[in-house]
Design an enzyme around this catalytic site. Structure first.
Site, PDB file in Angstrom:
ATOM      1  N   TYR A 142       0.858  -1.189   0.000  1.00 15.71           N
ATOM      2  CA  TYR A 142       0.000   0.000   0.000  1.00 15.71           C
ATOM      3  C   TYR A 142       0.890   1.232   0.000  1.00 15.71           C
ATOM      4  O   TYR A 142       1.874   1.295   0.738  1.00 15.71           O
ATOM      5  CB  TYR A 142      -0.902   0.003   1.237  1.00 15.71           C
ATOM      6  CG  TYR A 142      -1.760   1.245   1.387  1.00 15.71           C
ATOM      7  CD1 TYR A 142      -2.836   1.479   0.525  1.00 15.71           C
ATOM      8  CD2 TYR A 142      -1.510   2.167   2.398  1.00 15.71           C
ATOM      9  CE1 TYR A 142      -3.627   2.618   0.673  1.00 15.71           C
ATOM     10  CE2 TYR A 142      -2.307   3.301   2.545  1.00 15.71           C
ATOM     11  CZ  TYR A 142      -3.354   3.524   1.679  1.00 15.71           C
ATOM     12  OH  TYR A 142      -4.145   4.649   1.833  1.00 15.71           O
ATOM     13  N   ASP A 237       9.268   2.771  -0.226  1.00 19.02           N
ATOM     14  CA  ASP A 237       8.239   3.397   0.604  1.00 19.02           C
ATOM     15  C   ASP A 237       8.427   2.890   2.029  1.00 19.02           C
ATOM     16  O   ASP A 237       8.016   1.784   2.368  1.00 19.02           O
ATOM     17  CB  ASP A 237       6.847   3.061   0.057  1.00 19.02           C
ATOM     18  CG  ASP A 237       5.743   3.738   0.879  1.00 19.02           C
ATOM     19  OD1 ASP A 237       6.061   4.358   1.917  1.00 19.02           O
ATOM     20  OD2 ASP A 237       4.568   3.630   0.472  1.00 19.02           O
ATOM     21  N   LYS A 265       4.561   8.157   9.386  1.00 16.67           N
ATOM     22  CA  LYS A 265       4.232   7.498  10.659  1.00 16.67           C
ATOM     23  C   LYS A 265       5.222   7.849  11.782  1.00 16.67           C
ATOM     24  O   LYS A 265       5.075   8.893  12.387  1.00 16.67           O
ATOM     25  CB  LYS A 265       4.038   6.007  10.418  1.00 16.67           C
ATOM     26  CG  LYS A 265       2.847   5.802   9.450  1.00 16.67           C
ATOM     27  CD  LYS A 265       2.314   4.401   9.293  1.00 16.67           C
ATOM     28  CE  LYS A 265       1.013   4.426   8.516  1.00 16.67           C
ATOM     29  NZ  LYS A 265       1.045   3.828   7.196  1.00 16.67           N
TER      30      LYS A 265
HETATM   31  C1  LIG Z   1       0.392   4.385   5.843  1.00 18.69           C
HETATM   32  C2  LIG Z   1       1.138   4.216   4.595  1.00 18.69           C
HETATM   33  C3  LIG Z   1       1.073   5.153   3.551  1.00 18.69           C
HETATM   34  C4  LIG Z   1       0.105   6.292   3.567  1.00 18.69           C
HETATM   35  O1  LIG Z   1       0.382   7.198   4.571  1.00 18.69           O
HETATM   36  P1  LIG Z   1      -0.807   8.214   5.020  1.00 18.69           P
HETATM   37  O2  LIG Z   1      -0.107   9.113   5.997  1.00 18.69           O
HETATM   38  O3  LIG Z   1      -1.861   7.360   5.617  1.00 18.69           O
HETATM   39  O4  LIG Z   1      -1.260   8.909   3.806  1.00 18.69           O
HETATM   40  C5  LIG Z   1       1.902   4.993   2.473  1.00 18.69           C
HETATM   41  N1  LIG Z   1       2.751   3.954   2.393  1.00 18.69           N
HETATM   42  C6  LIG Z   1       2.837   3.034   3.357  1.00 18.69           C
HETATM   43  C7  LIG Z   1       3.814   1.928   3.225  1.00 18.69           C
HETATM   44  C8  LIG Z   1       2.021   3.116   4.477  1.00 18.69           C
HETATM   45  O5  LIG Z   1       2.065   2.164   5.405  1.00 18.69           O
END
Ligand SMILES: *Cc1c(COP(=O)(O)O)cnc(C)c1O
Length: 424
Positions: A142, A237, A265
């Site tokens: 994701y 990512d 995060k």
């Molecule tokens: C949570 C997440 C996102 C999106 O981040 P948001 O702050 O919710 O937009 C993108 N990539 C990864 C791997 C994630 O876990």
């Protein structure tokens, strides 16, 4: 005391589906969604009076636990001096310097407000500097909810992806190829056919959005070579991974250098903050220096930067990583031993303080197809049994749980025992 059902039905009248992010609706496990009043350390206090040990930790953002005294003090001090100016602040420079010195492939970093934005910007940079439009992503990873990432695997890897949301134009989805995670052959087959059109390969180095799935040995290094072979940028990512397993990136642990990296995060210390960074040759193509546009009214927000700086400071000083790893390992061992004794059907995947209780006899899970073979009804039962015993887990089989620096050994081991007991 507030009744959650009542609150949720009120919410449904004014908020689509009653929630501000879909997974909170409990569709993956059923039942009434939770409302939280407050949290401290590893505990959250629900609006209906229950106290729960939190193993979701705001999807990993709360690595120090809720309402950490020093982080709260930093936010409070900053708030008293103004929360946003739309003008540069000294601390954002300090924060960017910290990130660049801690993460090997970061020469430049730009702060944004969410992981979605960070990824969207990384993809725009990749397209801008290569002059190509197609992206390779992995099924089950994701990357936020920008159009080109709301794509799932089509009928064949080479056909391009299928939209996984209404409102995403078909032609956008067809520019994203979706390969199975851990499948370097699928990537190389794509590159043989379409290599000259690929702007970027994007991956979660450790996948955390189909449950916890580790990269197989060599997978990430091979991706680096595949990207080089076709002239595409490699994007890691690390919105979950970054500062989660060590005081740096997973790229550093893996010894692989991506061209661009996204963080989120953990680095926001519980406030909306994320970052995109990488080599200067790519990052300096962003406006105002370059011609790739990106901006944000609240980007580098002083409050978020204060929380992020303090979180990094505490992580460096206290180094909770070895302890979180040890707790995670012991928890997984206890669960897996008990599950095996009961005839399996449950497997705790774990890496350091991150874990997933996979309801499957078919471990290890190495990609989305395997994750999808899990018994989601069994997960829903396990989730609710554990909720009754006072634990909050991610309300979906396809997410990861987190042990924070605030969890005690007694709490984690009691949880492991309760998982074993609840798995009947
Ligand atoms: C949570 C997440 C996102 C999106 O981040 P948001 O702050 O919710 O937009 C993108 N990539 C990864 C791997 C994630 O876990």
């Amino acid at each position: 005391m507030i009744n959650h059902e009542e609150l949720f039905s009120r919410a449904c009248r004014v908020i689509p589906g009653g929630v501000n992010s879909p997974v909170r609706a409990f569709n993956g496990v059923g039942g009434t969604p939770l409302y939280v009043e407050s949290g401290k350390g590893s505990k959250i206090h629900a609006a209906d009076g229950r106290t729960l040990t939190d193993f979701c930790c705001s999807w990993g953002a709360m690595i120090l636990g809720h309402a950490h005294d020093e982080v709260v003090a930093a936010i409070r001090a900053r708030a008293a001096k103004g929360t946003t100016f739309g003008i540069n602040t000294p601390d954002e420079v300090l924060f960017a310097e910290r990130l660049c010195s801690l993460v090997p492939c970061l020469e430049r970093v730009r702060l944004v407000n969410s992981g979605t934005e960070a990824v969207m910007t990384a993809l725009r940079i990749a397209r801008g500097v290569t002059g190509r439009k197609r992206i390779i992503k992995f099924d089950g990873c994701y990357h936020g909810h920008s159009d080109s990432m709301l794509v799932s695997a089509g009928s064949g890897v080479l056909t391009g992806g299928m939209v996984s949301s209404l409102g995403v134009p078909r032609h956008v989805a067809s520019d994203t190829f979706v390969a199975p995670y851990n499948d370097i052959n699928a990537v190389n087959a794509l590159i043989r056919e379409k290599g000259a059109e690929i702007a970027a390969i994007i991956v979660e180095p450790v996948a955390g959005n189909m449950g916890l799935v580790m990269p197989e040995p060599g997978f990430l290094a091979k991706l680096r070579r595949s990207a080089d072979r076709c002239g595409a940028l490699l994007i890691f990512d690390e919105v979950i991974n970054g500062f989660r397993f060590n005081f740096s990136s997973y790229a550093k642990l893996a010894g692989v250098n991506p061209d661009l990296i996204t963080l989120g995060k953990v680095i926001g210390g519980g406030l909306p903050l994320a970052a995109v960074g990488g080599a200067a040759v790519f990052m300096d193509e962003l406006a105002p220096h370059g011609k790739i546009y990106q901006a944000g009214t609240l980007s580098g927000n002083p409050l978020a930067v204060a929380a992020g700086l303090k979180t990094l400071e505490v992580l460096e000083r206290d180094d909770p990583y070895p302890r979180m790893a040890q707790l995670g390992r012991r928890m997984a061992e206890t669960v897996n031993k008990a599950a095996a004794a009961k005839g399996a059907g449950l497997h705790c995947a774990q890496h350091n303080g991150v874990f997933t209780l996979f309801c499957t006899g078919d471990a290890p899970v190495r990609n989305l197809a395997a994750a999808k073979r899990c018994d989601t009804q069994a997960y829903a039962r396990l989730f609710h049994a554990l909720l009754k015993r006072g634990y909050y887990l991610p309300p979906s089989q396809f997410e990861v749980g987190f042990i924070s620096a605030a969890h005690s050994e007694a709490e984690v081991m009691a949880f492991a025992q309760d998982v074993a007991d609840a798995w009947a």
